[in-house]
Design a protein around this motif. Structure first.
Motif, short mmCIF file in Angstrom:
data_model
loop_
_atom_site.label_atom_id
_atom_site.label_comp_id
_atom_site.label_asym_id
_atom_site.label_seq_id
_atom_site.Cartn_x
_atom_site.Cartn_y
_atom_site.Cartn_z
N GLN A 198 0.83 -1.19 0.00
CA GLN A 198 0.00 0.00 0.00
C GLN A 198 0.88 1.25 0.00
OE1 GLN A 198 -3.34 0.03 -0.15
NE2 GLN A 198 -3.29 -2.19 -0.31
N PRO A 199 0.45 2.32 -0.67
CA PRO A 199 1.23 3.55 -0.65
C PRO A 199 1.19 4.18 0.74
CG PRO A 199 -0.83 3.89 -1.81
CD PRO A 199 -0.73 2.43 -1.50
N PRO A 200 2.15 5.01 1.07
CA PRO A 200 2.14 5.65 2.39
C PRO A 200 0.91 6.54 2.55
CG PRO A 200 4.05 6.38 1.10
CD PRO A 200 3.30 5.40 0.28
N ARG A 201 0.45 6.68 3.78
CA ARG A 201 -0.73 7.50 4.05
C ARG A 201 -0.41 8.97 3.88
NH1 ARG A 201 -3.72 5.83 9.37
NH2 ARG A 201 -4.95 7.54 8.57
N GLU A 202 -1.39 9.73 3.41
CA GLU A 202 -1.23 11.17 3.24
C GLU A 202 -1.39 11.86 4.60
OE1 GLU A 202 -2.86 12.85 -0.83
OE2 GLU A 202 -4.36 11.62 0.18
N THR A 203 -0.65 12.92 4.79
CA THR A 203 -0.83 13.74 5.99
C THR A 203 -2.06 14.62 5.78
OG1 THR A 203 0.53 15.55 5.15
CG2 THR A 203 1.67 13.78 6.37
N PRO A 204 -2.62 15.16 6.85
CA PRO A 204 -3.77 16.05 6.69
C PRO A 204 -3.46 17.26 5.79
CG PRO A 204 -3.57 15.39 8.97
CD PRO A 204 -2.35 14.87 8.26
N GLU A 205 -2.25 17.77 5.89
CA GLU A 205 -1.87 18.91 5.04
C GLU A 205 -1.83 18.52 3.57
OE1 GLU A 205 -0.22 18.01 7.80
OE2 GLU A 205 -0.39 19.75 9.13
N GLU A 206 -1.34 17.31 3.28
CA GLU A 206 -1.30 16.85 1.89
C GLU A 206 -2.71 16.66 1.33
OE1 GLU A 206 2.92 14.40 1.87
OE2 GLU A 206 1.07 13.35 2.42
N ILE A 207 -3.61 16.14 2.15
CA ILE A 207 -5.00 15.97 1.72
C ILE A 207 -5.63 17.33 1.43
CG2 ILE A 207 -7.29 15.20 2.44
CD1 ILE A 207 -5.84 13.02 4.10
N LEU A 208 -5.38 18.28 2.32
CA LEU A 208 -5.91 19.63 2.13
C LEU A 208 -5.35 20.26 0.87
CD1 LEU A 208 -7.72 21.78 3.42
CD2 LEU A 208 -5.71 22.60 4.66
N ASP A 209 -4.05 20.14 0.65
CA ASP A 209 -3.43 20.68 -0.57
C ASP A 209 -4.04 20.05 -1.82
OD1 ASP A 209 -1.78 22.21 1.04
OD2 ASP A 209 -0.04 20.87 0.83
N ARG A 210 -4.23 18.74 -1.79
CA ARG A 210 -4.79 18.05 -2.95
C ARG A 210 -6.22 18.51 -3.22
NH1 ARG A 210 -7.74 13.79 -2.63
NH2 ARG A 210 -6.88 13.06 -0.67
N ARG A 211 -7.01 18.65 -2.17
CA ARG A 211 -8.40 19.10 -2.36
C ARG A 211 -8.46 20.53 -2.88
NH1 ARG A 211 -12.11 18.21 2.53
NH2 ARG A 211 -13.63 18.72 0.92
N TYR A 212 -7.57 21.39 -2.42
CA TYR A 212 -7.53 22.77 -2.92
C TYR A 212 -7.08 22.80 -4.38
CZ TYR A 212 -6.25 27.68 -3.36
OH TYR A 212 -6.14 28.99 -3.78
#
Length: 86
Positions: A47-61
């Motif tokens: 499995q790929p490494p889990r995203e941090t909350p900041e990475e998820i936020l950046d991706r959604r933006y």
């Protein structure tokens, strides 16, 4: 009269048994070291490494799911609630 006790069969079988045993030990050692190194990198079973909350936020933006105001507010909230190192 010839004596038959299967001794020659065991002599032929024992090297194969040792090769199989050594192969099993090597396979287990490789498997355990791969599993440990995968865990250290944040991966489990490919499995790929889990995203941090900041990475998820950046991706959604970046994908346009959230606007700039929501992004800025969420970033500030994440920065305020981030656990501090001891």
């Amino acid at each position: 009269m010839m004596y038959w006790d299967g001794g020659w069969a065991w002599m032929a079988f024992m090297p194969l048994l040792w090769i199989a045993l050594i192969g099993l030990i090597v396979w287990a050692a490789v498997r355990l070291t791969q599993h440990q190194s995968g865990r250290d990198q944040g991966r489990d079973h490919g499995q790929p490494p889990r995203e941090t909350p900041e990475e998820i936020l950046d991706r959604r933006y970046a994908s346009g799911e959230i606007d700039a105001d929501t992004y800025t507010e969420a970033r500030e909230r994440l920065a305020k609630n981030r656990p501090r190192p001891r």
